[in-house]
Scaffold this motif. Structure first.
Motif, PDB file in Angstrom:
ATOM      1  N   ASN A  26       0.827  -1.202   0.000  1.00  0.00           N
ATOM      2  CA  ASN A  26       0.000   0.000   0.000  1.00  0.00           C
ATOM      3  C   ASN A  26       0.869   1.263   0.000  1.00  0.00           C
ATOM      4  O   ASN A  26       2.035   1.224   0.356  1.00  0.00           O
ATOM      5  CB  ASN A  26      -0.916   0.027   1.226  1.00  0.00           C
ATOM      6  N   GLY A  27       0.263   2.362  -0.338  1.00  0.00           N
ATOM      7  CA  GLY A  27       0.973   3.628  -0.319  1.00  0.00           C
ATOM      8  C   GLY A  27       1.672   3.861  -1.653  1.00  0.00           C
ATOM      9  O   GLY A  27       1.178   3.468  -2.710  1.00  0.00           O
ATOM     10  N   SER A  28       2.847   4.486  -1.554  1.00  0.00           N
ATOM     11  CA  SER A  28       3.559   4.830  -2.780  1.00  0.00           C
ATOM     12  C   SER A  28       4.977   4.280  -2.732  1.00  0.00           C
ATOM     13  O   SER A  28       5.340   3.573  -1.793  1.00  0.00           O
ATOM     14  CB  SER A  28       3.609   6.356  -2.905  1.00  0.00           C
ATOM     15  N   SER A  56       1.927   2.321   3.690  1.00  0.00           N
ATOM     16  CA  SER A  56       0.859   2.523   4.667  1.00  0.00           C
ATOM     17  C   SER A  56       0.117   1.228   4.953  1.00  0.00           C
ATOM     18  O   SER A  56       0.178   0.275   4.184  1.00  0.00           O
ATOM     19  CB  SER A  56      -0.141   3.561   4.155  1.00  0.00           C
ATOM     20  N   HIS A 102      -3.654   0.026   5.093  1.00  0.00           N
ATOM     21  CA  HIS A 102      -4.844   0.561   4.450  1.00  0.00           C
ATOM     22  C   HIS A 102      -6.092  -0.179   4.924  1.00  0.00           C
ATOM     23  O   HIS A 102      -6.083  -1.405   5.072  1.00  0.00           O
ATOM     24  CB  HIS A 102      -4.714   0.418   2.927  1.00  0.00           C
ATOM     25  N   ASP A 141      -5.889   5.332   5.614  1.00  0.00           N
ATOM     26  CA  ASP A 141      -4.530   4.801   5.678  1.00  0.00           C
ATOM     27  C   ASP A 141      -3.845   5.220   6.971  1.00  0.00           C
ATOM     28  O   ASP A 141      -4.106   6.301   7.497  1.00  0.00           O
ATOM     29  CB  ASP A 141      -3.696   5.335   4.507  1.00  0.00           C
ATOM     30  N   SER A 161      -0.220   5.922   7.484  1.00  0.00           N
ATOM     31  CA  SER A 161       0.966   6.041   6.638  1.00  0.00           C
ATOM     32  C   SER A 161       2.254   5.963   7.430  1.00  0.00           C
ATOM     33  O   SER A 161       2.278   6.204   8.651  1.00  0.00           O
ATOM     34  CB  SER A 161       0.928   7.368   5.884  1.00  0.00           C
ATOM     35  N   CYS A 180       7.748   0.951   1.695  1.00  0.00           N
ATOM     36  CA  CYS A 180       7.034   1.501   0.548  1.00  0.00           C
ATOM     37  C   CYS A 180       6.873   0.448  -0.538  1.00  0.00           C
ATOM     38  O   CYS A 180       7.259  -0.704  -0.341  1.00  0.00           O
ATOM     39  CB  CYS A 180       7.717   2.762   0.033  1.00  0.00           C
ATOM     40  N   ASP A 208      -1.493  -4.517   5.452  1.00  0.00           N
ATOM     41  CA  ASP A 208      -0.463  -4.336   4.445  1.00  0.00           C
ATOM     42  C   ASP A 208       0.126  -5.713   4.168  1.00  0.00           C
ATOM     43  O   ASP A 208       0.046  -6.604   5.018  1.00  0.00           O
ATOM     44  CB  ASP A 208       0.627  -3.381   4.949  1.00  0.00           C
TER      45      ASP A 208
END
Lengths: 909, 355
Positions: free
Chosen positions: B232-234, B239, B241, B248, B250, B307, B345
């Protein structure tokens, strides 16, 4: 030839040199690795290739040979590459691009010239290019090789990959809401608690969420078992869910009914933020599982189960009280052959009136459905309330349906909805119900050989040693309590057991529940695996089945048949002609001995029943009898005695208690005398039994022992009082006075005198003289006059007393001390005179004799008391005997003290 | 009188003579036979040079004489060097053997096929005496395979035979077997479990998940590198989620950060990777910069951001028979974090050997 030879030699040397050059040994990379972005089995993955060249040559391509077992895409277009996101310190692979050729496990990519000592990397970016092998392991070897333009290997190295069955970690977390973020308010608009049976109670839940974001919630309401007043344990299933009464929740969320756990739930996803006062309604209906006189309290509890939390219960408690149906004022005449007038069955709306889950096992479940009229039935079921994709059918038109779900998965939650259709084609559907199948296990079973059923101390059924195990058949008068117990081998996993009584005509025939009483009762474990319960026979005659529903910790719900009950009318005595009940009729029972072919009177040695028994105001006997053949003699004043022979046998339609019609006769003194003599004899027998029973009581024995001891201690103290001639009420003053005299012995004064008969002027010997406190009634000392009428006391100086003189046949006289002193000064004796009124000499002698006898027996009483106290202390406990022992010891001390005390006689001049 | 005295004297000497003869003439000794003899050539390959070997002889049950030297006669076909090429030793003798007493350090004589060593008396009967010889140029095996016989004999210092015995040796074309093996490239990886439940998160304390271990074993000379990535996230901030709440939790900072973040003073979701065991082998585990420094939380409240791109969590620079890393997820939430029970996650954990 000579010219050619040097050329040949030259050619040979050239060839050798060329071969040496072309076969130059390639080197290994300084470092090489291949990273799979997923390292589990059978997964499509991207990856990274890194290599550090060791040989300085002009690289033109790089060949990656993947391990055997990996699936390599044969499409070069799938082998796209990138040089971003490379490991720290790595250099983008020069000239890398989409694969140019693929051969077997080997994929060739273009490359530019590389420098030695530099770590070059690139990634292949399409996971359609490679799929890992199907099994985990450590020996997946491959290689990386660089080639020059001539196709020769420059550097090559092998690599190894490890595959594991799972390369991912699932991280999970909960952020809990605050219970106060939700609203769940339960209310009921139905008044009149305690409710009678068959009362429908309306409930409403106002619910909502104060959260500032949408959330998934479960609104849940649960109703409890009823708790009988005076008990602390909920034990009776007194209310049922009214099928179809629960309304939909927010977003048309349908309720799901869990009959096993007595719950209704609404699973609402995406409940909007900050939304309150949504409502759902449902109904519960009281049944007649309990027909006793006490109130039964039950509760409904509503709550919201939100993210990571459960709100506090909103509870409403209501009461139930059984309301007896009106008793008919007269009993129909026997033999009445009047044909009942056919009645028109009222037409009611098609409805599903009852749904019960009767059995749940690992892979099966049985559901019972009752409808308001004969219907066919379809059950749609599945593992999700929104996907009821399997079907059960019962095409037979009937009111009661019993359907079995088969081939179910273990420990799985199933949902079902019932649709019924009557002969006219009308249909109706139920709510969605749910149950969960058991975990892989065997359901517990009751040991049939252990079932014992009793009523009013009469064992109606008990297993016979060596006999074939069979379900008991009991003939039971209506509306009487009975108890049962049984044993279950696999008791460790049992959670609870509920007893259910059902009319045997349950299938296909319209039998309503009004007649079934005392059902839905929880039973209690009284020993390891031994369960006991108590029920009341139904009010309506008929044939019933008593089931134990066993709920275990594995989720099994197993129904075990405990007994077949034939509920019959009670033994009834009526007046012939009027059919009025005959009260207090004496009924004496005999039991038939099949060997001697004789009826033998029933006594306690044969059966523990009340014999003779007397009819109640309704002319009935309430005590049951075990199966057998009986003779009953019925007699009462004013009626002709009668005998009746009847049988209670195991055929379900066989035996029943008789109704006896007594013929009224004119009053006869002889008959009345005979009746009352018989009754008197009965009373004496009952009394004898009562005393016998009472005498066997340990508590009674203890009570008697304490009472006897109390009497003995009292007698001892009384005897001591007579011995020292000090009344009991003056004991404390007497002791106090003596202590003061002893303490001030050197200061004491003598107080003496003479007692004379006033009439004869002669001294009176053995007169009792009591020193009495002045202005009071307490006796402080005692002495007797000698043969010359002399007496003497010790007294404290400057304290004045009264002197009481007593002598049998003489009138008691009270002298005040100042006067006495004056008389003493004048040397005048104190005169007393005989009774002026008539006093019985005999009575006085008896009084004196009794007192003297008791006084003589003081030591005997004292020793006996002490022995008794020691015995009781030893056998019943020292704490119980302690007060008595204290009293006796005190008495003993006083006695010893008294032994050393003598009133000095002072010579009076 | 004199005659009679002389006659008596003569008769006396005649009677005494046989007894004196016992002392005047030494007893005659017969040469004996060894109970057991053998010569072990350390190489039996034909034409092998510099062959060393072992000589053993078991004395008979009765003493045959006082030994002063031992003569080893090699079969015809063996090429022998001069006496000084034969070095003797009494180490590494067979079990149960007794060192040949005072065997000379070098052969005293080589004549024809006979090599002579001096020794002391073999005093014990029925005893296996042994010595070894070696030396460059001492013995060369016959050029062709053959079964041959020789002898071992002892003599007194005066070269009188004491005991002797024969032996046989077999010379074969090749006396060696080649044993070969390959150690493949090895890389093993194991994850102790696949779930890391954090449970209910708190706004005041840092919640840690159940820890999981990653074990790595490899003979890759340059070691290994392990990576992790979230779902999840970038590519810079991961994060936890929640689908239900669409919310989220984060990571508190970028995964490019090279230092751990302590959640005591902030909120978010991190992964802590600790080196539990640096196994045997040439390698040493490191969480240096760009090799997992941000995940090397030093306490129970720290860790690094996960990440969606693979991030190194640790590396080693050599072989290992079992390196262990412990992975623990940690999180702390703000009071405004949306409530939900499905925050999740998926961490992908991989490692590769550097060959």
């Amino acid at each position: 030839m000579r010219r050619i030879f040097p050329l040949v030699i030259l050619l040979f040397i050239f060839s050798i040199l060329y071969l040496a050059f072309s076969l130059k040994a390639f080197a290994t990379f300084s470092e090489v690795y291949l990273r799979l972005d997923r390292q589990t089995t059978s997964v499509a993955t991207t990856g990274l290739i890194c290599a550090k060249p060791a040989t300085d040559d002009a690289e033109n391509s790089v060949e990656i040979t993947f391990p055997t077992g990996f699936t390599v895409s044969t499409s070069t277009g799938n082998w796209t590459t990138a040089t971003t996101n490379l490991p720290s310190g790595a250099t983008a692979w020069s000239g890398i691009g989409t694969a140019i050729s693929i051969s077997g496990q080997t994929v060739t990519f273009p490359s530019s010239n590389l420098s030695t000592g530099t770590l070059y990397c690139f990634r292949w970016t399409n996971n359609a290019a490679l799929t890992t092998a199907g099994s985990a392991g450590e020996s997946y070897n491959g290689s990386v090789a660089t080639k020059n333009t001539g196709g020769s290997t420059i550097d090559t190295s092998n690599f190894a990959l490890g595959l594991i069955s799972a390369d991912q970690l699932a991280v999970s977390a909960t952020v809990a809401a605050n219970p106060t973020d939700f609203q769940a308010d339960l209310s009921s608009s139905t008044s009149g608690s305690p409710f009678a049976q068959n009362t429908t109670i309306d409930y409403q839940i106002n619910y909502g969420s104060y959260l500032l974001y949408p959330s998934s919630i479960i609104l849940e309401v649960e109703w409890t078992l009823g708790t009988i007043e005076g008990s602390s344990v909920p034990s009776v299933e007194i209310v049922d869910y009214v099928v179809g009464s629960a309304s939909n929740g927010y977003g048309s969320t349908a309720p799901v009914i869990d009959l096993v756990n007595r719950k209704i739930s609404w699973s609402i996803s995406g409940f909007p933020a900050n939304t309150v006062d949504q409502t759902v309604t449902f109904k519960l209906k009281t049944n007649s599982a309990y027909t006793g006189s006490k109130q039964v309290n039950f509760s409904a509890k509503a709550r919201i189960i939100g993210p990571g939390m459960q709100s506090a219960d909103s509870t409403i408690t209501r009461g139930y009280k059984y309301s007896s149906p009106a008793t008919p004022t007269s009993t129909p005449t026997p033999g009445l052959t009047a044909t009942p007038t056919p009645t028109t069955t009222p037409v009611s709306a098609l409805a599903i009136s009852k749904v019960e889950i009767r059995n749940i096992s690992v892979d099966k479940a049985v559901v019972f459905v009752r409808t308001s009229s004969a219907t066919s039935l379809i059950i749609k079921y599945g593992t999700s309330p929104n996907s009821l994709n399997q079907t059960l059918r019962d095409s037979t038109l009937a009111i009661d349906h019993l359907l079995s779900f088969g081939s179910l998965g273990s420990k799985t939650k199933y949902y079902f909805r019932i649709t019924v259709t009557n002969s006219a084609g009308s249909s109706t559907s139920s709510d969605v119900f749910t149950f969960e199948t058991a975990a892989s296990s065997q359901a517990a079973k009751i040991d049939i050989n252990s079932i014992v059923i009793a009523s009013s101390d009469v064992i109606l059924f008990a297993p016979k040693p060596g006999a074939k195990a069979e379900i008991p058949i009991i003939v039971l008068p209506k509306n009487i309590p009975y108890s049962f117990h049984f044993f279950i081998n696999d008791f460790a996993l049992i959670e609870r057991i509920k007893m259910v009584l059902r009319n045997k005509k349950v299938l296909g025939i319209s039998t309503l529940d009004q007649g079934i009483s005392a059902s839905g009762i929880e039973v209690f474990e009284i020993g390891d695996g031994v369960y006991e319960g108590r029920l009341k026979a139904p009010l309506t005659t008929g044939v019933y089945e008593l089931y134990a529903q066993i709920f275990d910790k594995n989720g099994n719900l197993a129904e075990n048949l405990i007994a077949n009950l034939q509920i019959v009318n009670r033994f009834t005595v009526l007046e012939k002609g009027t059919n009025n009940p005959v009260e207090s009729a004496r009924v004496f029972f005999y039991i038939y001995n099949s060997r001697s072919k004789l009826f033998n009177p029933i006594h306690l040695g044969i059966l523990s029943i009340e014999n003779p028994a007397y009819t109640n105001p309704q002319g009935e006997l309430v005590s049951p009898l075990p199966l057998g053949k009986y003779k009953a003699e019925i007699m009462t004043v004013g009626y002709k005695p009668q005998e009746v022979i009847f049988s209670l046998d195991t055929s379900l339609s066989g035996g029943k208690y008789p109704t006896v019609y007594l013929e009224k006769t004119p009053f006869s003194l002889i008959a009345a005398g005979l009746y009352f003599t018989t009754v008197g004899t009965d009373v004496l027998n009952e009394l004898q039994i009562l005393i016998q029973n009472f005498s066997q009581s340990v508590r009674f024995f203890n009570f008697m022992a304490i009472m006897i001891l109390t009497i003995f201690v009292y007698l001892t103290i009384l005897a001591f009082s007579f011995r020292i001639k000090i009344p009991l009420h003056s004991f404390l003053h007497y002791i106090k006075h003596r202590r003061e005299i002893k303490k001030n012995l050197d200061k004491t004064e003598e107080f003496s005198g003479l007692i004379y008969d006033q009439q004869t002027k002669q001294p009176i010997p053995n007169a009792d003289l009591f020193l009495v406190e002045k202005g009071g009634t307490k006796t402080l000392a005692h002495t007797t006059s000698d043969s010359e009428g002399k007496f003497s006391f010790k007294k404290l100086p400057n304290v004045f007393y009264n002197l009481q003189v007593m002598k049998e046949t003489y009138e008691p006289v009270l002298f005040t001390e100042p006067k006495i002193l004056k008389k003493q000064e004048a040397s005048l004796p104190l005169y007393i005179h005989k009774h002026s009124r008539h006093v019985s000499l005999v009575t006085e002698q008896i009084k004196v004799g009794t007192k003297n006898t008791l006084a003589i027996l003081f030591e005997t009483f004292l020793i006996t008391s002490l022995l008794l106290e020691l015995t009781i202390g030893y056998s019943l406990g020292w704490m119980r005997a302690l007060p008595f022992i204290t009293l006796s010891l005190l008495n003993l001390i006083l006695w010893v003290d008294h032994l050393g005390y003598k009133t000095p006689l002072i010579e009076i001049e | 009188m004199k005659i009679r005295s002389l006659a008596k004297l003569l008769i006396f000497f005649l009677i005494l003579t046989p007894f004196l003869a016992v002392f005047i003439y030494p007893a005659k000794v017969e040469a004996g036979t060894f109970s057991q003899t053998y010569v072990r050539l350390d190489r039996v390959k034909a034409a092998a040079t510099n062959v060393s070997g072992l000589v053993c002889a078991q004395t008979p049950s009765s003493d045959s004489g006082t030994e002063g030297k031992v003569l080893v006669t090699f079969p015809t076909g063996f090429t022998l060097g001069i006496a000084t090429t034969f070095d003797s030793s009494i180490t590494n003798l067979p079990s149960g053997a007794t060192a040949w007493p005072s065997i000379s350090a070098k052969a005293s004589d080589v004549t024809g096929q006979v090599v002579t060593f001096t020794s002391a008396d073999l005093t014990a009967t029925s005893t296996l005496y042994c010595f070894r010889w070696s030396g460059t140029g001492s013995v060369q095996n016959p050029s062709a395979a053959n079964n041959l016989s020789g002898s071992i004999a002892t003599q007194t210092g005066a070269s009188v035979a004491v005991d002797s015995g024969n032996y046989a040796v077999s010379v074969i074309a090749d006396d060696q077997i080649s044993v070969t093996a390959t150690v493949p490239l090895i890389f093993t990886l194991a994850l102790s479990d696949v779930s890391m439940p954090l449970g209910s998160l708190s706004t005041s304390t840092v919640t840690s998940s159940t820890s999981r271990t990653l074990s790595i074993g490899t003979n890759a000379a340059a070691g290994w590198i392990a990576w992790v990535k979230g779902a999840n996230g970038s590519s810079t901030v991961g994060s936890l989620h929640s689908t239900v709440a669409n919310a989220d939790i984060s990571a508190p900072d970028s995964c490019a950060n090279n230092t751990p973040t302590d959640l005591t003073s902030t909120t978010g979701y991190v992964l802590d990777v600790d080196i539990t065991t640096d196994g045997g082998g040439t390698g040493t585990i490191t969480q240096a910069s760009n090799f997992g420094a941000e995940y090397a939380g030093s306490n129970s409240t720290s860790g690094g951001s996960v990440c969606t791109d693979l991030q190194p969590i640790a590396a080693s620079n050599g072989t290992t028979d079992g390196d262990l890393l412990t992975l623990t997820a940690r999180a702390k939430v703000t009071a405004t974090q949306a409530a939900a029970s499905d925050y999740a996650d998926t961490l992908t954990v991989i490692a590769t050997g550097r060959f």
